[in-house]
Design an enzyme around this catalytic site. Sequence first.
Site, PDB file in Angstrom:
ATOM      1  CB  THR A  74      -0.804  -0.334   1.534  1.00 33.75           C
ATOM      2  OG1 THR A  74      -1.886  -0.876   0.649  1.00 33.75           O
ATOM      3  CG2 THR A  74      -1.426   1.454   1.545  1.00 33.75           C
ATOM      4  CD  GLN A 189      -3.341 -10.352  -5.278  1.00 38.93           C
ATOM      5  OE1 GLN A 189      -3.038 -12.027  -5.219  1.00 38.93           O
ATOM      6  NE2 GLN A 189      -3.891  -9.834  -3.768  1.00 38.93           N
ATOM      7  CG  HIS A 211       0.492  -9.249   3.679  1.00 38.83           C
ATOM      8  ND1 HIS A 211      -1.040  -9.035   4.347  1.00 38.83           N
ATOM      9  CD2 HIS A 211       1.166  -7.889   3.031  1.00 38.83           C
ATOM     10  CE1 HIS A 211      -2.019  -8.440   3.539  1.00 38.83           C
ATOM     11  NE2 HIS A 211      -0.514  -7.693   2.791  1.00 38.83           N
ATOM     12  CB  CYS A 332     -19.746  -6.481   3.319  1.00 31.65           C
ATOM     13  SG  CYS A 332     -19.684  -8.362   1.988  1.00 31.65           S
TER      14      CYS A 332
END
Length: 401
Positions: A74, A189, A211, A332
């Site tokens: 990030t 990824q 991570h 969500c």
Amino acid sequence: MSVYLDHAATTPLRECALDAWTRAQRDLAQAPGNPAALHFGGRRARRMLDDAREQVAVALGGDIHEVVFTSGATESDALGVMAGARGMRERESSRDLIVVSGLEHDAVAHQREVAAREGFDWEVLPVDAGGMSVLPVVSDDDAPGAWDGRIALGSMTLVSSEIGTIQPVADFTALVHASGGLVHSDAAQAIPTLDVSFSNLGLDLMSVGGHKVGAPAGIGVLLARRGIPMTTDRPGGGHERSIRSGTPDVAGACALAAALTEVVAERAAFAARARDLREYLLSRLPGDVRATVGESASSSAIIHLSLPTARPEAVLMAFDMADIAVSAGSACHAGVARPSDIVMAMGRSEEAALGVLRVSLGHATTRADIDAFLAALPVAIRAGAALDGVSHARNQRNEER
């Protein structure tokens, strides 16, 4: 026994990374030192950091002087996009445009607000129905580039973290470079399954998070090609080429180096095994569940599914009750589902963008894990359908009032 199929979110700490981290912490405890210090402890810490930097450079196909340690992908994304764009505009004031794919992680996409505050224009490339970025067509008359004279930086992920599609980064890089801009890519990824080489890709900037490859959370890297202009918003003590100031996490860097080295060594074998597991899963799906995108242009480790329900929270809860960890492509928050922006960008309806599921594989995933997922899938779909029925009945009552 629990089943973990959410490796695209985070993957378990590798034993080699834990060993490297523990060993480094013990060494630092015995002879403490800031890598910037001149005494024996500082020199030892600096050697450890330099060794880790070299291992990372080798694993990612870069040069040791191009490795900038950060707190994760990030931060690397934020630094890569904005520091690169600022540097280009300072070099040439007309370069006030940032172009990104419509498939970027929030770490890139949310830089839009920062860019707007600083006076940059922001362009998002469209996404086709197959989940691929659509590049502008440049005719000979438009040469040398689609954004000539204006583009400061372009950013395109190597592999979509949500749907798994492998993006046309090489073609994008050629277009941006022809227009005089820098190119950044989030490779978080891609590392486990694709042959990622910073130098071979021709990138100017590339981000990786620890991570996602079995290193601890809180460590990452930005590869930044030497000689490119960069103006950082993280000034301080001049650490990491003055791009990212702050005392470096030596133990974290050692753990990241160990994890990346092992991932690269195992990559070909894991990619093949992931393809087999993916094919096994897809061949046994119920008839009302399908892959959202085709296999040929997707990472073998990320399987994105479209489900016959618009209630991802019920689906995820059913899987969680079965001790199976997966994720929805939608987000969500406080029990309220929001449709996936990426799936909607592909031209799907809001309902279709809600009914998605991401299964992501890691180096410890087994066929038994896939069997457990397949056994729980019909139950999860029924849970979603039941909630769909409740919502439909409620909507009907509201319409009748």
